[in-house]
Enzyme design. Sequence first.
Site, PDB file in Angstrom:
ATOM      1  N   TYR A 284       3.883   8.559   2.117  1.00 37.76           N
ATOM      2  CA  TYR A 284       2.582   8.199   2.713  1.00 37.76           C
ATOM      3  C   TYR A 284       2.316   8.976   4.004  1.00 37.76           C
ATOM      4  O   TYR A 284       1.186   9.367   4.289  1.00 37.76           O
ATOM      5  CB  TYR A 284       2.524   6.699   3.019  1.00 37.76           C
ATOM      6  CG  TYR A 284       2.176   5.858   1.812  1.00 37.76           C
ATOM      7  CD1 TYR A 284       0.879   5.864   1.287  1.00 37.76           C
ATOM      8  CD2 TYR A 284       3.117   5.045   1.197  1.00 37.76           C
ATOM      9  CE1 TYR A 284       0.547   5.090   0.192  1.00 37.76           C
ATOM     10  CE2 TYR A 284       2.793   4.270   0.094  1.00 37.76           C
ATOM     11  CZ  TYR A 284       1.504   4.293  -0.407  1.00 37.76           C
ATOM     12  OH  TYR A 284       1.171   3.536  -1.492  1.00 37.76           O
TER      13      TYR A 284
ATOM     14  N   ARG B  21      -3.969 -10.719  -2.067  1.00 41.35           N
ATOM     15  CA  ARG B  21      -4.308 -10.223  -3.407  1.00 41.35           C
ATOM     16  C   ARG B  21      -5.007 -11.226  -4.304  1.00 41.35           C
ATOM     17  O   ARG B  21      -6.108 -10.992  -4.724  1.00 41.35           O
ATOM     18  CB  ARG B  21      -3.073  -9.666  -4.112  1.00 41.35           C
ATOM     19  CG  ARG B  21      -2.809  -8.224  -3.736  1.00 41.35           C
ATOM     20  CD  ARG B  21      -1.975  -7.543  -4.782  1.00 41.35           C
ATOM     21  NE  ARG B  21      -2.057  -6.085  -4.638  1.00 41.35           N
ATOM     22  CZ  ARG B  21      -1.317  -5.256  -5.322  1.00 41.35           C
ATOM     23  NH1 ARG B  21      -0.454  -5.713  -6.201  1.00 41.35           N
ATOM     24  NH2 ARG B  21      -1.454  -3.963  -5.167  1.00 41.35           N
TER      25      ARG B  21
ATOM     26  N   ARG C 247       3.998  -9.441  -4.042  1.00 46.09           N
ATOM     27  CA  ARG C 247       2.601  -9.425  -3.601  1.00 46.09           C
ATOM     28  C   ARG C 247       1.910 -10.772  -3.827  1.00 46.09           C
ATOM     29  O   ARG C 247       0.696 -10.825  -4.025  1.00 46.09           O
ATOM     30  CB  ARG C 247       1.810  -8.302  -4.284  1.00 46.09           C
ATOM     31  CG  ARG C 247       2.498  -6.947  -4.274  1.00 46.09           C
ATOM     32  CD  ARG C 247       2.757  -6.394  -2.895  1.00 46.09           C
ATOM     33  NE  ARG C 247       1.565  -6.149  -2.128  1.00 46.09           N
ATOM     34  CZ  ARG C 247       0.876  -5.016  -2.133  1.00 46.09           C
ATOM     35  NH1 ARG C 247       1.252  -4.024  -2.874  1.00 46.09           N
ATOM     36  NH2 ARG C 247      -0.190  -4.871  -1.365  1.00 46.09           N
TER      37      ARG C 247
ATOM     38  N   ARG D 256      -8.890 -13.823   5.590  1.00 42.53           N
ATOM     39  CA  ARG D 256      -9.099 -12.406   5.871  1.00 42.53           C
ATOM     40  C   ARG D 256     -10.554 -12.141   6.262  1.00 42.53           C
ATOM     41  O   ARG D 256     -10.829 -11.369   7.173  1.00 42.53           O
ATOM     42  CB  ARG D 256      -8.733 -11.619   4.623  1.00 42.53           C
ATOM     43  CG  ARG D 256      -8.779 -10.133   4.753  1.00 42.53           C
ATOM     44  CD  ARG D 256      -8.377  -9.546   3.418  1.00 42.53           C
ATOM     45  NE  ARG D 256      -8.575  -8.129   3.382  1.00 42.53           N
ATOM     46  CZ  ARG D 256      -9.758  -7.550   3.207  1.00 42.53           C
ATOM     47  NH1 ARG D 256     -10.837  -8.285   3.069  1.00 42.53           N
ATOM     48  NH2 ARG D 256      -9.838  -6.236   3.178  1.00 42.53           N
TER      49      ARG D 256
ATOM     50  N   ASP E 254       2.899  -5.266   5.947  1.00 44.08           N
ATOM     51  CA  ASP E 254       2.766  -4.137   5.027  1.00 44.08           C
ATOM     52  C   ASP E 254       3.892  -3.153   5.307  1.00 44.08           C
ATOM     53  O   ASP E 254       4.400  -3.089   6.431  1.00 44.08           O
ATOM     54  CB  ASP E 254       1.413  -3.436   5.187  1.00 44.08           C
ATOM     55  CG  ASP E 254       1.086  -2.628   3.938  1.00 44.08           C
ATOM     56  OD1 ASP E 254       0.475  -3.170   3.011  1.00 44.08           O
ATOM     57  OD2 ASP E 254       1.501  -1.449   3.868  1.00 44.08           O
TER      58      ASP E 254
HETATM   59  O1  CP3 Z   1       3.250 -10.804  -0.936  1.00 43.09           O
HETATM   60  C1  CP3 Z   1       2.678  -9.957  -0.261  1.00 43.09           C
HETATM   61  O2  CP3 Z   1       1.690  -9.329  -0.659  1.00 43.09           O
HETATM   62  C2  CP3 Z   1       3.221  -9.750   1.126  1.00 43.09           C
HETATM   63  C3  CP3 Z   1       2.673  -8.692   1.880  1.00 43.09           C
HETATM   64  C4  CP3 Z   1       2.668  -7.261   1.369  1.00 43.09           C
HETATM   65  C5  CP3 Z   1       1.527  -6.441   1.486  1.00 43.09           C
HETATM   66  N1  CP3 Z   1       1.892  -5.173   1.172  1.00 43.09           N
HETATM   67  C6  CP3 Z   1       0.196  -6.908   1.912  1.00 43.09           C
HETATM   68  C7  CP3 Z   1      -0.987  -6.129   1.527  1.00 43.09           C
HETATM   69  C8  CP3 Z   1       3.710  -6.478   0.857  1.00 43.09           C
HETATM   70  C9  CP3 Z   1       5.118  -6.888   0.472  1.00 43.09           C
HETATM   71  C10 CP3 Z   1       3.216  -5.148   0.773  1.00 43.09           C
HETATM   72  C11 CP3 Z   1       4.027  -4.009   0.357  1.00 43.09           C
HETATM   73  C12 CP3 Z   1       3.392  -2.713   0.094  1.00 43.09           C
HETATM   74  N2  CP3 Z   1       2.304  -2.155   0.720  1.00 43.09           N
HETATM   75  C13 CP3 Z   1       3.885  -1.777  -0.831  1.00 43.09           C
HETATM   76  C14 CP3 Z   1       5.160  -1.953  -1.640  1.00 43.09           C
HETATM   77  C15 CP3 Z   1       5.006  -2.874  -2.789  1.00 43.09           C
HETATM   78  C16 CP3 Z   1       4.254  -2.315  -3.949  1.00 43.09           C
HETATM   79  O3  CP3 Z   1       3.286  -2.975  -4.370  1.00 43.09           O
HETATM   80  O4  CP3 Z   1       4.661  -1.273  -4.496  1.00 43.09           O
HETATM   81  C17 CP3 Z   1       3.047  -0.662  -0.797  1.00 43.09           C
HETATM   82  C18 CP3 Z   1       3.172   0.595  -1.644  1.00 43.09           C
HETATM   83  C19 CP3 Z   1       2.051  -0.892   0.195  1.00 43.09           C
HETATM   84  C20 CP3 Z   1       0.958   0.015   0.653  1.00 43.09           C
HETATM   85  C21 CP3 Z   1      -0.381  -0.590   0.465  1.00 43.09           C
HETATM   86  N3  CP3 Z   1      -0.886  -1.636   1.224  1.00 43.09           N
HETATM   87  C22 CP3 Z   1      -1.365  -0.245  -0.489  1.00 43.09           C
HETATM   88  C23 CP3 Z   1      -1.224   0.855  -1.525  1.00 43.09           C
HETATM   89  C24 CP3 Z   1      -2.475  -1.098  -0.299  1.00 43.09           C
HETATM   90  C25 CP3 Z   1      -3.823  -1.084  -0.992  1.00 43.09           C
HETATM   91  C26 CP3 Z   1      -3.977  -1.877  -2.202  1.00 43.09           C
HETATM   92  C27 CP3 Z   1      -2.998  -3.012  -2.507  1.00 43.09           C
HETATM   93  O5  CP3 Z   1      -3.353  -4.183  -2.422  1.00 43.09           O
HETATM   94  O6  CP3 Z   1      -1.860  -2.687  -2.833  1.00 43.09           O
HETATM   95  C28 CP3 Z   1      -2.123  -1.990   0.741  1.00 43.09           C
HETATM   96  C29 CP3 Z   1      -2.975  -3.071   1.255  1.00 43.09           C
HETATM   97  C30 CP3 Z   1      -2.415  -4.435   1.245  1.00 43.09           C
HETATM   98  N4  CP3 Z   1      -1.158  -4.777   1.653  1.00 43.09           N
HETATM   99  C31 CP3 Z   1      -3.113  -5.608   0.858  1.00 43.09           C
HETATM  100  C32 CP3 Z   1      -2.222  -6.676   1.021  1.00 43.09           C
HETATM  101  C33 CP3 Z   1      -2.496  -8.121   0.776  1.00 43.09           C
HETATM  102  C34 CP3 Z   1      -4.580  -5.659   0.407  1.00 43.09           C
HETATM  103  C35 CP3 Z   1      -5.419  -5.568   1.619  1.00 43.09           C
HETATM  104  C36 CP3 Z   1      -6.587  -6.472   1.582  1.00 43.09           C
HETATM  105  O7  CP3 Z   1      -6.457  -7.671   1.869  1.00 43.09           O
HETATM  106  O8  CP3 Z   1      -7.643  -5.933   1.279  1.00 43.09           O
END
Ligand code: CP3
Length: 346
Positions: free
Chosen positions: A153, A30, A26, A39, A76
């Site tokens: 999900y 973030r 991540r 964003r 995602d």
């Molecule tokens: O390095 C990276 O972050 C690359 C991109 C990436 C995202 N999601 C972007 C994202 C990756 C590899 C993921 C994987 C992901 N998404 C997982 C598996 C990894 C883990 O952490 O267990 C899961 C369970 C998700 C589902 C998901 N997406 C959730 C639960 C959320 C909400 C909160 C959070 O940040 O986890 C997201 C949103 C999300 N995906 C964001 C990002 C950068 C935040 C959205 C924003 O910008 O507001």
Amino acid sequence: MQLQNDLFLRAARGEQTERTPVWLMRQAGRILPEYRAVRNSLSGFIELVRTPEHAAEVTIQPVDLLGVDAAIIFSDILVIPEAMGLPYEMIEKRGPYFPKTVESEADLNKLLGEEAADNLTYVYDAISLTKKNLNGRVPLIGFAGAPFTIFAYMIEGSGSKTFSKARRIFYQNPSFAENFLEKITAATIAYLKNQIRAGADLVQIFDSWAGILPPAQYERFSLKYIDQICNAITEVPVTVFAKGAYFARQAMGKLNCQVVGLDWNMDIAESRKLIGENKVLQGNLDPCALYGSYQSIEDQTKAMIDAFGNHKHIANLGHGVYPDTDPDKVKYFIQTVKKYSQKNAK
Ligand code: CP3
């Protein structure tokens, strides 16, 4: 194209490297203000994911700003449900939400399997563009959710503490669950193969909710499908990260993958013993360690490097970096890995 820094890939293949490679789950999005700026210039997260130019830009930010040894494509795990026919929304401060969920055989029959991968051109375009813009600086990681986590999900419709709506199906209607998991697996294999064709140098499978299943159900409803994915992906190395699946470590050692991710609850020496000498291990500093002082981060990181030894290890956190982590502390973790593992190089 020849990679200038291929430490991560060489380590993933099990080769001895000059120092331990490091990246963070991540890392894109973030924590970086530079990410939030991109964003906020758009309508939100989903537009960013769907626009290859912007997705490529935020994918490369951690390479420029943090100095990681690998990039991970900005996307995602929930793009797969959407491509299968179940759109998601991303609700500010709350996370993903599916207006419709899968409740019946009829709902399942409406979803696409393998053909879903054809709906994800924007991800493949983002990967090709990122590869071009990275210009060989570091390898690019592609990824997908494990079928069980995606299933959870798609049934639940959002995050959940218990995922009890999804889990009860394993008792009430296991054959429905199996048909559903097979469909997700077919879509995921085609999706990962397309990511590799577009330029992904390694793919990681995230089983974020692995830890909520009893061991026997984990084997039957999750590991089985991860195993099918590992067997199907022969083009590049594969990393399997199953958060909380400490009970399945021995079985992970038998998967047809090169790298196994550890979360921070897993003891390093015990994991090595259970998983075996053949796998490269990735992880596993507690993401909370990055809230400590610089000295504490340094001590914790050195202890982690010592515990893994400097072979067959890719340094990372034990789960995704938490959103309110100070990017300077993240940089310090990365610098410590780089310096300390080098100093100790055999
Ligand atoms: O390095 C990276 O972050 C690359 C991109 C990436 C995202 N999601 C972007 C994202 C990756 C590899 C993921 C994987 C992901 N998404 C997982 C598996 C990894 C883990 O952490 O267990 C899961 C369970 C998700 C589902 C998901 N997406 C959730 C639960 C959320 C909400 C909160 C959070 O940040 O986890 C997201 C949103 C999300 N995906 C964001 C990002 C950068 C935040 C959205 C924003 O910008 O507001």
